[in-house]
Write an enzyme that holds these catalytic residues in place. Sequence first.
Site, PDB file in Angstrom:
ATOM      1  N   LYS A  94       0.279   3.518  -2.870  1.00 56.62           N
ATOM      2  CA  LYS A  94      -0.874   4.419  -2.911  1.00 56.62           C
ATOM      3  C   LYS A  94      -0.434   5.883  -2.909  1.00 56.62           C
ATOM      4  CE  LYS A  94      -4.533   1.591  -0.758  1.00 56.62           C
ATOM      5  NZ  LYS A  94      -3.949   0.245  -0.581  1.00 56.62           N
ATOM      6  N   LYS A 134       2.854   6.627   4.936  1.00 61.01           N
ATOM      7  CA  LYS A 134       2.004   5.476   4.603  1.00 61.01           C
ATOM      8  C   LYS A 134       2.675   4.156   4.975  1.00 61.01           C
ATOM      9  CE  LYS A 134      -1.833   4.012   2.710  1.00 61.01           C
ATOM     10  NZ  LYS A 134      -1.815   2.846   3.619  1.00 61.01           N
ATOM     11  N   SER A 163       0.798  -1.230   0.000  1.00 60.50           N
ATOM     12  CA  SER A 163       0.000   0.000   0.000  1.00 60.50           C
ATOM     13  C   SER A 163       0.831   1.281   0.000  1.00 60.50           C
ATOM     14  CB  SER A 163      -0.946   0.007   1.208  1.00 60.50           C
ATOM     15  OG  SER A 163      -1.988  -0.912   1.029  1.00 60.50           O
ATOM     16  N   SER A 174      -6.535   3.159   4.245  1.00 57.34           N
ATOM     17  CA  SER A 174      -5.840   2.437   3.179  1.00 57.34           C
ATOM     18  C   SER A 174      -6.829   1.779   2.225  1.00 57.34           C
ATOM     19  CB  SER A 174      -4.894   1.378   3.764  1.00 57.34           C
ATOM     20  OG  SER A 174      -3.894   1.015   2.832  1.00 57.34           O
TER      21      SER A 174
END
Length: 391
Positions: A62, A224, A59, A119
């Site tokens: 992202k 993140k 993730s 997320s």
Amino acid sequence: MISKPRDTLLSLAAAAALLLAPLSAAAFETAARSALVVDHATGTVLLEKDADVPLPPASMSKLMTLFMVFEALEAGRLSLDERLPVSQQAQQMGGSTMFLDTTDKVRVEDLILGVIVQSGNDACVVLAERLAGTETAFAQQMNVRARELGMLDSTFANSTGWPHPDHRMSARDLVRLSTLLIERFPQYYEYFSVREYDFDGRAPSNRYNRNPLLNLDLGADGLKTGHTEEAGYGLVGSAVQNGRRVTMVVTGLGSSQERVAESERLLTWAFREFTSRELFRAGETIATADVWIGAAGQVPLVAADAVTAVVPWAEKDNITTWVEYSGPIEAPIEKGQPVAELVVTVPGVGETRHALQAAEGVGRGGFMSKLQATAQVLMGRAMTAALGAGG
């Protein structure tokens, strides 16, 4: 300060690349599969391990989706209050989600918070389809934009970080992308420090930001986490202490607990063991360079921005500087023209280079300047001949 000419002047691009040379001082080990710790203001690398190896980012990728969303907002192609439909594909996304369904019309700002805090894979797909029509087309745009941004070790197959053999990012690219997010979009970067968000009360168990650094007394304000079975546990984070920002990445750790411990350890080390010193102010005359056939015999050299060095505490008083340029520099010279480099070295750390420019313009010299230059050349040849005749 030592000022000396040299035969070849490095390009500004090469000088910028040298700023990213890793420091060799204060050896430090990490259990991460790859890692990178960078001083934000100078770009100085404090630690790196396999930082250019493309690995599954989970993730953390992202961030690229968010970067492209922020660019669209900045360009006016998207607005925070615009409501977007949810496709069947978005609703069917597994993993972390906002629990969206096809009856929803979701504000872009809610989707951004859903991506950052929850997320949300479904939120990423909704945004990707709005910007490119399909997620596949959006991934292609991500790849093109990544190359334009200099992210040469990254390829994207989707908007979410869902496992795919062609979905890869390097630690260095993650730091590069984080730096761009921090510098280009301060108005949106604030979203990364939001600790709790639950869209429409649908996911109370998934309402807390997964970035563990936000809950520690480290000055963290982003960015993140990522986790899949293939990628392990990773985190790209950034923190500010006493006005100094450090950004770091760890990947491939074995558990969420190990991710917390290693991230905290690296950031604490970076702030504790290193400090920054301003060596020269922006526009301050650092040295002078000789001029060839100019209206003036020398030109002052300045840096466009303040020159700061990141050094281990033990070496903060042992910094050496000198100036290199290809000279004498032939007139005419324009004010602001890059003509030299400032080299900064710290024992046990290495060297960084900073572009220097002419503080003022120097026009071509008249007849007397040319006559003096000719005399200097003839005198030099005569001295060379005399030395050759000796012995």
